[in-house]
Design a protein around this motif. Structure first.
Motif, PDB file in Angstrom:
ATOM      1  N   PHE A 247       5.767  -1.495   5.230  1.00 57.07           N
ATOM      2  CA  PHE A 247       5.833  -0.528   4.140  1.00 57.07           C
ATOM      3  C   PHE A 247       5.804  -1.240   2.788  1.00 57.07           C
ATOM      4  CE2 PHE A 247       8.493   2.299   1.365  1.00 57.07           C
ATOM      5  CZ  PHE A 247       7.564   3.321   1.244  1.00 57.07           C
ATOM      6  N   LYS A 248       6.522  -2.326   2.683  1.00 57.33           N
ATOM      7  CA  LYS A 248       6.533  -3.102   1.443  1.00 57.33           C
ATOM      8  C   LYS A 248       5.153  -3.668   1.153  1.00 57.33           C
ATOM      9  CE  LYS A 248       8.848  -6.985  -0.844  1.00 57.33           C
ATOM     10  NZ  LYS A 248       9.876  -8.049  -0.709  1.00 57.33           N
ATOM     11  N   ASN A 249       4.507  -4.224   2.164  1.00 60.09           N
ATOM     12  CA  ASN A 249       3.165  -4.781   1.972  1.00 60.09           C
ATOM     13  C   ASN A 249       2.165  -3.691   1.602  1.00 60.09           C
ATOM     14  OD1 ASN A 249       3.973  -7.398   2.604  1.00 60.09           O
ATOM     15  ND2 ASN A 249       3.601  -7.128   4.787  1.00 60.09           N
ATOM     16  N   PHE A 250       2.304  -2.535   2.229  1.00 56.18           N
ATOM     17  CA  PHE A 250       1.415  -1.415   1.922  1.00 56.18           C
ATOM     18  C   PHE A 250       1.588  -0.968   0.470  1.00 56.18           C
ATOM     19  CE2 PHE A 250       0.806   3.153   1.458  1.00 56.18           C
ATOM     20  CZ  PHE A 250      -0.491   3.305   1.899  1.00 56.18           C
ATOM     21  N   CYS A 251       2.841  -0.829   0.028  1.00 56.61           N
ATOM     22  CA  CYS A 251       3.114  -0.390  -1.348  1.00 56.61           C
ATOM     23  C   CYS A 251       2.561  -1.386  -2.359  1.00 56.61           C
ATOM     24  CB  CYS A 251       4.617  -0.199  -1.554  1.00 56.61           C
ATOM     25  SG  CYS A 251       5.316   1.188  -0.629  1.00 56.61           S
TER      26      CYS A 251
END
Length: 206
Positions: A161-165
């Motif tokens: 999720f962090k990488n996606f954001c």
């Protein structure tokens, strides 16, 4: 853009997306306080001095920036009665900003064009190929010439999720108050892709 005088030391600017587009500023750049945004602030202050006599030279300023659910931006400028060195020509501006935090339950991102959305889909598929198929509950809307990616109940790890954001912020801006804006999209927007928006785009537009 509209200017409202609240008091002798406080004014309010109300802008919309068209005001930002005239300066080639997108939502993400605006909320990130980019160099272009700072230049826009200074132009706005000059206009306020010209139109309503709100002088800012030799004053410290505090600016509170808020993005509303209807696509407007409200900037409240407070003039602090503290003199600075009169030889200083630049305005001393500090910005107080309400942070917009993405949520795995519901997040909405604004793309300036469909090409931007397609480029993001290709990019995320290259760097995080397992991600697109996990966003099954996702849809794409067209509203006011912008494209909005609605993501719900994202069942991915915190790391993903962090990488996606981090990746999507290079292409789009995060919309504040997503629950309110989602209702606006459902009522006034045009549904382009009903579900699995990212993987569907990859399938037909890659």
């Amino acid at each position: 853009m509209r200017i409202e005088k609240i008091s002798d030391n406080k004014i309010r600017f109300i802008l919309n997306m068209e005001d930002l587009e005239e300066k080639n500023i997108d939502f993400h750049s605006f909320m990130a306080n980019s160099i272009e945004t700072q230049d826009l602030f200074l132009d706005m202050l000059d206009k306020a001095e010209e139109e309503i006599g709100f002088k800012t030279e030799n004053y410290k300023l505090m600016i509170e920036a808020i993005a509303t659910s209807d696509g407007k931006f409200i900037l409240t400028v407070t003039r602090i009665a503290e003199e600075v060195d009169k030889k200083t020509t630049k305005k001393n501006v500090s910005v107080k900003r309400k942070n917009v935090v993405p949520s795995k339950l519901l997040s909405i991102y604004q793309f300036k064009s469909f090409d931007d959305f397609s480029e993001f889909c290709t990019y995320i598929d290259n760097i995080l190929p397992s991600i697109p198929n996990k966003f099954k509950n996702s849809s794409l809307y067209l509203y006011n010439s912008s494209y909005y990616l609605v993501l719900k109940n994202m069942r991915i790890t915190i790391a993903d999720f962090k990488n996606f954001c981090n990746a999507i912020c290079e292409f789009a801006g995060l919309v504040s108050t997503p629950s309110l804006f989602e209702r606006k999209l459902e009522e006034y927007g045009k549904l382009i892709i009903k579900e699995q928006a990212i993987s569907t785009s990859l399938k037909y537009f890659k």
